[in-house]
Motif scaffolding. Structure first.
Motif, PDB file in Angstrom:
ATOM      1  N   ASN A  42       0.848  -1.192   0.000  1.00 39.14           N
ATOM      2  CA  ASN A  42       0.000   0.000   0.000  1.00 39.14           C
ATOM      3  C   ASN A  42       0.878   1.235   0.000  1.00 39.14           C
ATOM      4  N   GLY A  43       1.990   1.145   0.725  1.00 40.38           N
ATOM      5  CA  GLY A  43       2.947   2.240   0.822  1.00 40.38           C
ATOM      6  C   GLY A  43       3.992   1.906   1.868  1.00 40.38           C
ATOM      7  N   ALA A  44       5.066   2.699   1.890  1.00 39.94           N
ATOM      8  CA  ALA A  44       6.164   2.448   2.825  1.00 39.94           C
ATOM      9  C   ALA A  44       6.849   3.752   3.199  1.00 39.94           C
ATOM     10  N   GLY A  45       7.451   3.748   4.371  1.00 40.53           N
ATOM     11  CA  GLY A  45       8.181   4.914   4.843  1.00 40.53           C
ATOM     12  C   GLY A  45       9.328   4.490   5.741  1.00 40.53           C
ATOM     13  N   MET A  46      10.127   5.464   6.137  1.00 37.15           N
ATOM     14  CA  MET A  46      11.302   5.199   6.964  1.00 37.15           C
ATOM     15  C   MET A  46      11.162   5.894   8.312  1.00 37.15           C
ATOM     16  N   ARG A  47      11.426   5.162   9.386  1.00 37.95           N
ATOM     17  CA  ARG A  47      11.479   5.742  10.736  1.00 37.95           C
ATOM     18  C   ARG A  47      12.885   6.293  10.917  1.00 37.95           C
ATOM     19  N   GLY A  57       9.102   0.738   7.213  1.00 37.00           N
ATOM     20  CA  GLY A  57       7.833   0.081   7.478  1.00 37.00           C
ATOM     21  C   GLY A  57       6.981   0.085   6.231  1.00 37.00           C
ATOM     22  N   GLY A  58       6.417  -1.054   5.908  1.00 33.63           N
ATOM     23  CA  GLY A  58       5.532  -1.164   4.757  1.00 33.63           C
ATOM     24  C   GLY A  58       4.196  -1.750   5.176  1.00 33.63           C
ATOM     25  N   LEU A  59       3.134  -1.247   4.571  1.00 33.47           N
ATOM     26  CA  LEU A  59       1.784  -1.752   4.817  1.00 33.47           C
ATOM     27  C   LEU A  59       1.336  -2.528   3.591  1.00 33.47           C
ATOM     28  N   ALA A  79      -0.910  -6.726   6.452  1.00 32.34           N
ATOM     29  CA  ALA A  79       0.346  -6.907   7.192  1.00 32.34           C
ATOM     30  C   ALA A  79       1.160  -5.625   7.238  1.00 32.34           C
ATOM     31  N   ILE A  80       1.935  -5.517   8.293  1.00 31.57           N
ATOM     32  CA  ILE A  80       2.960  -4.479   8.406  1.00 31.57           C
ATOM     33  C   ILE A  80       4.298  -5.188   8.429  1.00 31.57           C
ATOM     34  N   LYS A  81       5.193  -4.735   7.570  1.00 32.26           N
ATOM     35  CA  LYS A  81       6.551  -5.276   7.509  1.00 32.26           C
ATOM     36  C   LYS A  81       7.498  -4.212   8.048  1.00 32.26           C
ATOM     37  N   LEU A  82       8.351  -4.603   8.991  1.00 30.96           N
ATOM     38  CA  LEU A  82       9.356  -3.708   9.555  1.00 30.96           C
ATOM     39  C   LEU A  82      10.729  -4.276   9.207  1.00 30.96           C
ATOM     40  N   ASN A  83      11.533  -3.486   8.516  1.00 31.59           N
ATOM     41  CA  ASN A  83      12.863  -3.910   8.083  1.00 31.59           C
ATOM     42  C   ASN A  83      13.889  -3.040   8.805  1.00 31.59           C
ATOM     43  N   ILE A 168      -0.305   1.897  16.263  1.00 36.51           N
ATOM     44  CA  ILE A 168       1.031   2.375  16.633  1.00 36.51           C
ATOM     45  C   ILE A 168       1.657   3.126  15.459  1.00 36.51           C
ATOM     46  N   TRP A 169       1.419   2.654  14.240  1.00 36.88           N
ATOM     47  CA  TRP A 169       2.002   3.284  13.052  1.00 36.88           C
ATOM     48  C   TRP A 169       1.003   4.120  12.271  1.00 36.88           C
TER      49      TRP A 169
END
Length: 187
Positions: A42-47, A57-59, A79-83, A168-169
């Motif tokens: 759906n989209g992704a961003g960086m913490r 993090g990607g949704l 799902a949420i993916k955290l790399n 949380i995100w």
């Protein structure tokens, strides 16, 4: 024949190259399959903390949405993916961040979720190192199934838990505004 072989190699290489997206130092796939459901990024961003990339993090959802309320309320597999891309993300810091995130997500009223939050925090019992990947998968009508580097950590029942976890995100007080906007595909 040689030209055809080269062309096939080029086409296969291109299709593999477009199957992933780079978010800072992280590489996230465009598609995932969890519990037999095909999900798309759906989209992704960086913490970031002090201009240091911490984790991407990607949704992942079956149908794209940029409405956080709709996503949080949805009873659909997602799902949420955290790399993790930094050595500054440690087990202790992740546990603290998750606990603080649940407090923010529930406006300080974690009582109904405390037992499940403690179980979830237990999923971070091993050290966290750079390049670890966490998948937090909500399975429709069931609950969260958590993975670290594709190894199943366990599951936690309840859509209410998914709501608080994803908040949380994606909530009003997200862990990172950049990740929230990225996951929503706005940024």
């Amino acid at each position: 024949m040689k030209k055809i072989t080269l062309m096939l190699v080029a086409i296969i290489s291109l299709s593999n190259a477009t199957a992933q997206i780079r978010v800072g130092k992280a590489i996230l796939p465009y598609e995932e399959n969890f519990a037999g459901t095909d999900l798309k990024l759906n989209g992704a961003g960086m913490r970031k903390v002090l201009w240091i990339d911490m984790y991407a993090g990607g949704l992942y959802m079956a149908n794209k949405s940029n409405d956080p309320k709709e996503i949080l309320d949805a009873n659909e597999t997602m799902a949420i993916k955290l790399n993790v891309v930094s050595g500054f993300v440690t087990q202790k810091k992740m546990i603290k961040a998750v606990q603080d995130g649940f407090v923010n997500a529930t406006f300080g009223n974690t009582k109904a979720l405390d037992e499940r939050i403690n179980k979830f925090v237990g999923f971070f019992s091993e050290p966290i190192v750079k390049n670890d990947i966490f998948d937090l998968v909500y399975i429709k009508d069931k609950g969260i199934k958590a993975f670290k580097n594709k190894k199943e950590l366990g599951d936690i029942e309840g859509r209410d838990f998914k709501y608080a976890l994803f908040k949380i995100w994606l909530g009003d007080q997200p862990a990172s505004e950049e990740i929230k906007l990225g996951m929503l595909g706005i940024q």
